[in-house]
Design a protein around this motif. Structure first.
Motif, short mmCIF file in Angstrom:
data_model
loop_
_atom_site.label_atom_id
_atom_site.label_comp_id
_atom_site.label_asym_id
_atom_site.label_seq_id
_atom_site.Cartn_x
_atom_site.Cartn_y
_atom_site.Cartn_z
N SER A 148 -23.09 1.70 9.70
CA SER A 148 -22.77 1.07 8.41
C SER A 148 -23.87 1.41 7.42
N LEU A 149 -23.50 1.45 6.15
CA LEU A 149 -24.47 1.50 5.07
C LEU A 149 -24.08 0.43 4.08
N TYR A 150 -25.06 -0.02 3.30
CA TYR A 150 -24.78 -1.19 2.48
C TYR A 150 -25.67 -1.24 1.24
N GLU A 151 -25.13 -1.94 0.25
CA GLU A 151 -25.84 -2.21 -1.00
C GLU A 151 -25.47 -3.62 -1.41
N GLY A 152 -26.47 -4.46 -1.68
CA GLY A 152 -26.18 -5.87 -1.88
C GLY A 152 -25.56 -6.43 -0.61
N GLU A 153 -24.41 -7.04 -0.73
CA GLU A 153 -23.70 -7.52 0.46
C GLU A 153 -22.41 -6.74 0.70
N THR A 154 -22.33 -5.56 0.09
CA THR A 154 -21.19 -4.66 0.31
C THR A 154 -21.50 -3.73 1.46
N VAL A 155 -20.63 -3.71 2.47
CA VAL A 155 -20.85 -2.91 3.68
C VAL A 155 -19.71 -1.91 3.83
N ILE A 156 -20.03 -0.63 4.02
CA ILE A 156 -19.02 0.39 4.25
C ILE A 156 -19.47 1.27 5.42
#
Length: 386
Positions: free
Chosen positions: A171-179
């Motif tokens: 997974s990679l993430y920014e803020g609380e967005t996970v993709i």
């Protein structure tokens, strides 16, 4: 002056682990602008990030899952135990813009969007001083090209998301967005200088040839007109079994392939990932026909000792003591090092001293050389002084 703190946790509960690590890494709100967050793919990553956000609600956050663990001033954290590692950085003047985008039909266009989104998030319409990037291990070069088309050749660092078994569970993430598939960036403005040491840390051999056929961007079909696996067996004397399927990935940790940049300042490692029935190899980064590819070598002892050499070279090249060290270490190298990973942790602790640091383990590494030529590679070390 940049301020930095590091936190870590091996609690079983994902949210609790995120909170514990964030509490250790928390500084003053005005000087905690960006958190690099790395955790285990065994966790519910969104829960980890919920825990971090509760402690650091005003801090920009970016990161990814790391292969098997992290190295912090607390040592190597991971192995059979889920983990979280966080390094926060910031200063009164520093501002940050982060953004994330899911994979689409065109990674270049996604990179263009990322650059505009990150500038907008920072309230800027100019290029950053430098930027951090994380992507899924697939189209890193194309994301980078798109970003660079907007901001130019701005120095960057970072690495690709990883899981523990190359099963696509990263997974990679920014803020609380996970993709799981895409790219994220952190654009940094008005910060103290950064410097990066991007090193293959392998030795060249006299085995080299011309790439005569590539399928797509990452399937090496032929070297000197011969099937790539056949040429590799000719060079090394290894068996067909050694280069078949996933065996090739392990075989080539100590003897991968490399391509030189146009000035010869850097050899970017191209890690063979899988040997195919037609004799071709799946490679972890992009290749180009009619360019030279070189077989590289290093023993396990040399993979370990190169951490000290590379980190010391980074520090020796600075005119003052850095405020933090962000260390990207290839997950393939870490797999080859195996149970000796504690030796790496001891080396980093010795060389870094009281400088805050975090080391993640990735499936692709990013860095730049002296002319600000940003490059993506595999089996590399990308050590950054902030």
């Amino acid at each position: 002056m940049l301020k930095s703190k590091v936190g870590y946790s091996s609690l079983d509960d994902a949210k609790a682990a995120g909170k514990e690590a964030a509490l250790m890494a928390k500084g003053s709100e005005s000087e905690t602008k960006l958190a690099y967050v790395y955790c285990s793919c065994a966790f519910d990553v969104k829960e980890v990030l919920h825990g971090v956000a509760e402690v650091l609600p005003t801090c920009s956050l970016v990161g990814n899952t790391s292969f098997t663990g992290v190295v912090t001033p607390g040592g190597y954290i991971g192995g059979d135990t889920p983990f979280v590692g966080i390094m926060t950085v910031g200063s009164e003047e520093m501002s940050v813009g982060t953004a994330i985008v899911e994979a689409s039909d065109c990674a270049y266009s996604a990179g263009v969007k990322l650059a505009h989104d990150a500038m907008s998030a920072a309230g800027k319409d100019v290029a950053p001083k430098y930027f951090y990037m994380v992507a899924s291990p697939k189209e890193e070069e194309d994301y980078l090209k798109g970003i660079s088309s907007v901001i130019g050749r701005i120095p960057f660092f970072g690495g690709s998301a990883a899981d523990n078994s190359i099963a696509g569970e990263w997974s990679l993430y920014e803020g609380e967005t996970v993709i799981s598939d895409g790219c994220a960036v952190a654009f940094v403005y008005d910060a103290p200088d950064m410097d990066n040491k991007f090193s293959d840390a392998y030795k060249e051999t006299d085995d080299y040839g011309v790439i005569t056929k590539v399928e797509g961007k990452r399937v090496l079909m032929e070297i000197d007109g011969k099937p790539a696996c056949e040429k590799y067996m000719e060079w090394t004397g290894c068996s067909k079994e050694d280069v078949s399927g996933g065996n090739l990935l392990v075989t080539t940790i100590t003897s991968p392939l490399g391509v030189k940049d146009r000035l010869g300042d850097l050899t970017a490692i191209r890690h063979p990932m899988n040997g195919n029935e037609d004799g071709s190899m799946n490679i972890g980064n992009n290749l180009a026909e009619k360019t030279c590819i070189i077989r590289m070598e290093a023993t396990i002892d040399e993979l370990i000792s190169s951490v000290e050499t590379t980190l010391q070279e980074l520090l020796d090249g600075l005119d003052h003591k850095p405020s933090a060290l962000h260390l990207v270490h290839c997950g393939g190298r870490r797999a080859g090092i195996g149970d000796r990973i504690g030796e790496v942790a001891d080396i980093v602790a010795k060389v870094a001293g009281d400088i805050p640091y975090i080391m993640e383990f990735t499936f692709g590494e990013y860095g730049f050389v002296s002319d600000e030529n940003n490059t993506c590679g595999g089996l590399m070390l990308s050590f950054t002084a902030l």
